[in-house]
Motif scaffolding. Sequence first.
Motif, PDB file in Angstrom:
ATOM      1  N   LEU A 168      42.068  60.035  32.936  1.00 29.28           N
ATOM      2  CA  LEU A 168      41.278  60.708  33.992  1.00 29.28           C
ATOM      3  C   LEU A 168      39.819  60.866  33.599  1.00 29.28           C
ATOM      4  CD1 LEU A 168      43.585  63.596  35.267  1.00 29.28           C
ATOM      5  CD2 LEU A 168      42.816  61.574  36.529  1.00 29.28           C
ATOM      6  N   ALA A 169      39.571  61.015  32.299  1.00 30.79           N
ATOM      7  CA  ALA A 169      38.202  61.265  31.832  1.00 30.79           C
ATOM      8  C   ALA A 169      37.256  60.133  32.217  1.00 30.79           C
ATOM      9  CB  ALA A 169      38.188  61.482  30.319  1.00 30.79           C
ATOM     10  N   MET A 170      37.801  58.957  32.501  1.00 33.38           N
ATOM     11  CA  MET A 170      36.954  57.831  32.911  1.00 33.38           C
ATOM     12  C   MET A 170      36.710  57.843  34.418  1.00 33.38           C
ATOM     13  SD  MET A 170      35.818  56.183  30.380  1.00 33.38           S
ATOM     14  CE  MET A 170      35.332  54.553  30.932  1.00 33.38           C
ATOM     15  N   LYS A 171      37.186  58.897  35.089  1.00 31.69           N
ATOM     16  CA  LYS A 171      37.017  59.049  36.545  1.00 31.69           C
ATOM     17  C   LYS A 171      37.460  57.798  37.304  1.00 31.69           C
ATOM     18  CE  LYS A 171      33.272  62.174  35.518  1.00 31.69           C
ATOM     19  NZ  LYS A 171      31.945  62.681  35.756  1.00 31.69           N
ATOM     20  N   PRO A 172      38.694  57.414  37.101  1.00 29.02           N
ATOM     21  CA  PRO A 172      39.154  56.164  37.717  1.00 29.02           C
ATOM     22  C   PRO A 172      39.440  56.337  39.207  1.00 29.02           C
ATOM     23  CG  PRO A 172      40.972  57.222  36.591  1.00 29.02           C
ATOM     24  CD  PRO A 172      39.771  58.102  36.362  1.00 29.02           C
ATOM     25  N   ALA A 173      39.295  55.249  39.939  1.00 33.61           N
ATOM     26  CA  ALA A 173      39.601  55.273  41.368  1.00 33.61           C
ATOM     27  C   ALA A 173      41.089  55.020  41.590  1.00 33.61           C
ATOM     28  CB  ALA A 173      38.777  54.218  42.089  1.00 33.61           C
ATOM     29  N   LEU A 174      41.739  54.518  40.542  1.00 31.70           N
ATOM     30  CA  LEU A 174      43.153  54.154  40.644  1.00 31.70           C
ATOM     31  C   LEU A 174      43.836  54.507  39.332  1.00 31.70           C
ATOM     32  CD1 LEU A 174      45.577  52.421  41.853  1.00 31.70           C
ATOM     33  CD2 LEU A 174      44.516  50.471  40.711  1.00 31.70           C
ATOM     34  N   MET A 175      45.036  55.058  39.436  1.00 30.40           N
ATOM     35  CA  MET A 175      45.803  55.343  38.224  1.00 30.40           C
ATOM     36  C   MET A 175      47.094  54.534  38.246  1.00 30.40           C
ATOM     37  SD  MET A 175      44.552  57.734  36.029  1.00 30.40           S
ATOM     38  CE  MET A 175      45.882  58.731  35.377  1.00 30.40           C
ATOM     39  N   LEU A 176      47.359  53.869  37.121  1.00 28.56           N
ATOM     40  CA  LEU A 176      48.603  53.121  36.973  1.00 28.56           C
ATOM     41  C   LEU A 176      49.492  53.861  35.989  1.00 28.56           C
ATOM     42  CD1 LEU A 176      46.988  49.582  36.452  1.00 28.56           C
ATOM     43  CD2 LEU A 176      47.846  50.537  38.598  1.00 28.56           C
ATOM     44  N   PHE A 177      50.739  54.038  36.355  1.00 24.87           N
ATOM     45  CA  PHE A 177      51.685  54.709  35.451  1.00 24.87           C
ATOM     46  C   PHE A 177      52.831  53.755  35.145  1.00 24.87           C
ATOM     47  CE2 PHE A 177      49.466  58.127  37.525  1.00 24.87           C
ATOM     48  CZ  PHE A 177      49.360  59.121  36.564  1.00 24.87           C
ATOM     49  N   ASP A 178      52.982  53.406  33.888  1.00 24.18           N
ATOM     50  CA  ASP A 178      54.044  52.475  33.503  1.00 24.18           C
ATOM     51  C   ASP A 178      55.203  53.246  32.870  1.00 24.18           C
ATOM     52  OD1 ASP A 178      55.611  50.383  32.741  1.00 24.18           O
ATOM     53  OD2 ASP A 178      54.293  49.680  31.138  1.00 24.18           O
ATOM     54  N   GLU A 179      56.187  53.571  33.675  1.00 21.82           N
ATOM     55  CA  GLU A 179      57.334  54.366  33.220  1.00 21.82           C
ATOM     56  C   GLU A 179      56.910  55.524  32.324  1.00 21.82           C
ATOM     57  OE1 GLU A 179      60.901  52.405  32.392  1.00 21.82           O
ATOM     58  OE2 GLU A 179      60.210  50.432  33.068  1.00 21.82           O
TER      59      GLU A 179
ATOM     60  N   ILE B  72      49.728  53.933  41.443  1.00 20.78           N
ATOM     61  CA  ILE B  72      50.918  53.085  41.447  1.00 20.78           C
ATOM     62  C   ILE B  72      51.770  53.552  40.280  1.00 20.78           C
ATOM     63  CG2 ILE B  72      51.869  50.750  41.329  1.00 20.78           C
ATOM     64  CD1 ILE B  72      49.238  49.643  42.230  1.00 20.78           C
ATOM     65  N   VAL B  73      52.990  53.937  40.569  1.00 21.99           N
ATOM     66  CA  VAL B  73      53.840  54.536  39.546  1.00 21.99           C
ATOM     67  C   VAL B  73      55.118  53.721  39.406  1.00 21.99           C
ATOM     68  CG1 VAL B  73      55.018  56.626  38.801  1.00 21.99           C
ATOM     69  CG2 VAL B  73      52.946  56.805  40.205  1.00 21.99           C
ATOM     70  N   VAL B  74      55.310  53.136  38.233  1.00 18.23           N
ATOM     71  CA  VAL B  74      56.590  52.501  37.958  1.00 18.23           C
ATOM     72  C   VAL B  74      57.471  53.577  37.355  1.00 18.23           C
ATOM     73  CG1 VAL B  74      57.801  50.823  36.525  1.00 18.23           C
ATOM     74  CG2 VAL B  74      55.624  50.201  37.593  1.00 18.23           C
ATOM     75  N   SER B  75      58.500  53.959  38.051  1.00 19.78           N
ATOM     76  CA  SER B  75      59.309  55.070  37.566  1.00 19.78           C
ATOM     77  C   SER B  75      60.635  55.119  38.304  1.00 19.78           C
ATOM     78  CB  SER B  75      58.559  56.392  37.789  1.00 19.78           C
ATOM     79  OG  SER B  75      59.369  57.478  37.413  1.00 19.78           O
ATOM     80  N   HIS B  76      61.609  55.676  37.641  1.00 17.99           N
ATOM     81  CA  HIS B  76      62.900  55.883  38.297  1.00 17.99           C
ATOM     82  C   HIS B  76      63.149  57.359  38.564  1.00 17.99           C
ATOM     83  CE1 HIS B  76      64.143  51.756  36.610  1.00 17.99           C
ATOM     84  NE2 HIS B  76      63.546  51.650  37.766  1.00 17.99           N
ATOM     85  N   GLU B  77      62.061  58.141  38.509  1.00 25.24           N
ATOM     86  CA  GLU B  77      62.189  59.568  38.807  1.00 25.24           C
ATOM     87  C   GLU B  77      62.241  59.750  40.321  1.00 25.24           C
ATOM     88  OE1 GLU B  77      62.742  61.986  36.835  1.00 25.24           O
ATOM     89  OE2 GLU B  77      62.579  60.809  34.987  1.00 25.24           O
ATOM     90  N   MET B  78      63.440  59.789  40.855  1.00 30.57           N
ATOM     91  CA  MET B  78      63.587  59.795  42.307  1.00 30.57           C
ATOM     92  C   MET B  78      63.131  61.101  42.936  1.00 30.57           C
ATOM     93  SD  MET B  78      64.390  56.912  43.297  1.00 30.57           S
ATOM     94  CE  MET B  78      63.796  55.907  41.983  1.00 30.57           C
ATOM     95  N   GLY B  79      63.252  62.194  42.188  1.00 30.05           N
ATOM     96  CA  GLY B  79      62.758  63.473  42.703  1.00 30.05           C
ATOM     97  C   GLY B  79      61.257  63.383  42.938  1.00 30.05           C
ATOM     98  N   PHE B  80      60.577  62.799  41.985  1.00 25.22           N
ATOM     99  CA  PHE B  80      59.131  62.606  42.087  1.00 25.22           C
ATOM    100  C   PHE B  80      58.796  61.738  43.296  1.00 25.22           C
ATOM    101  CE2 PHE B  80      55.526  59.825  41.156  1.00 25.22           C
ATOM    102  CZ  PHE B  80      54.512  60.752  40.956  1.00 25.22           C
ATOM    103  N   ALA B  81      59.543  60.631  43.421  1.00 22.07           N
ATOM    104  CA  ALA B  81      59.289  59.695  44.519  1.00 22.07           C
ATOM    105  C   ALA B  81      59.492  60.395  45.867  1.00 22.07           C
ATOM    106  CB  ALA B  81      60.213  58.490  44.395  1.00 22.07           C
TER     107      ALA B  81
END
Lengths: 300, 272
Positions: free
Chosen positions: B183-194, B222-231
Amino acid sequence: MGRAVPSSRVLRPASALAGGLALVLAGCGPSSYQYNWNILVDSVIRPDGQILSGIWLTLSISIVSQIIGIVLGVFGALGKMSRIAPIRWIANVYIWFFRGTPLLVQITFIFFGLGVTRIYQWPPINLLGVSIPGSIQAGIFALGLNEGAYMSEIVRAGILSIDPGQLEAAKSLGMTYGKAMRRIILPQAARVIVPPLGNEFNNMLKTTSLLVIISVPELYVTFSRKNASGPTVFHPFELFLAAAVWYLVLTTIWGVIQAYIERRLAKGVAGTPATGGVSLRERLFGGRRPEGAPQGSGGR
Amino acid sequence: MVKVGDDLLAAIGGLPAATSPLVVEAEGIHKWFGRQHALKGVSLTVRRQEVVVVIGPSGSGKTTFIRCVNHLEKIEEGRIKVNGHLIGYQEVDGRLKEDREKNIALQRREIGMVFQRFNLFPHKTALENVTEAPIQVRGIREDEAKALGMAILARVGLAHRADAYPVQLSGGQQQRVAIARALAMKPALMLFDEPTSALDPEMIGEVLEVMKELAREGMTMIVVSHEMGFAREVADRMVMMDDGRILEEGTPEHFFENPQQERTQAFLSKIL
């Protein structure tokens, strides 16, 4: 092993060896060598200017050559891992040549070979008012180049030991390869590099004695000259024992410094308190984990 | 439970401005690992402030896909635009040529990435991990970077651990530092890899809390995740990948109530 070995099985070869040695010594006859222990004591306790300058020269040549070796080693390692084929070839040939030929040959070739053909005649250089003779320059050049080849492999091993995820994390934050190397990978690799680097410098301190072949008046040459002429002529036993003592002093001091550096680099490593280093006790009996540290799972 | 500040993005001066309403435009991505065809024509568009959760069995190409989005992987075919800029490649006479390293590094500043195994810098403290890129890449002053770093760490509930080295932090804490670092780089997009799959179960919640807060505040993710509650809670859209392709796409309701593909149904029945 458990079972005791019959004493005769050990004793028989041992006594045979001792007997053989005694025979050889007896064959040499009684020695007429006159020990002069003052030479040893004086050389160690009250070293004269000649010895001190020899020590200084050994130390300074070692340090400068080692620094050159480290710098060349970083470039050699990165070159060997480069994506650009010609850079890889240059690095490989460099490492191949300097690891594959004797240092003695390299020293003589660089000083005499380049000199006599006038490719480079090693004129003295003035550095901050001190004139540095060509032989010392050539010696440092040869030792540095040779060391760089070995350091390349050591640095490369250090870099390869770092999790590739570190480079990816650095890149994903917008760092270029060069910046990621400087800021993220090499500082971590340093911890892996320092122990073998310590070995290398220990070796370097002693290997400078090969510069005898181009008459650089370092520590070994100093004692060798004292043995050849002057008041201490032909006292090789005392003189070279004194030389050995001085080399031991240098390598021992380096050992202490190395241990200190390793402690400094240990920050952020499992089992290490954040502020201090690894104490000898922790090193010997295993470190304690800081509170709240993950157990097993999770990675660095 | 860790308290996450409800003004997480305020720490970085609010939601970073986007130059394009479409943050990610991926079009016909093909990727080979040697002979293995890992991505077989993946196309995905992510709008500004959208949260897309990618699911799928292991080996389906979901991780490979998001690694292509910030060019950690090269692609053999197709094109990916982030904020309207082509990522990793330049178009020369209608053909794609890999971009210069410097340009790729510039583009990556806009894309934050959080890894499965955190990948924190072990020789730096939590705060130094966060301030490293702002100082070294953006070139902002050290005191400014520290203030920024502390502000973000405070909002992910880790102000008190700023001086700790990663090894002294729990997995959940490490991952929160990793999010703060991105976040410190002030990104316009965040990618989450599991981001939670290397965590002990009791630490998953604290990381998801931070991610949910980010999503609520409008971060494009964009979140790669199997956390269905989150989804279910924050995803605007879900994507099911299988065998290098996008198999099914839709809202969480669609996936949880009425998935169309048999493969999706089978997969969901296993993880739900």
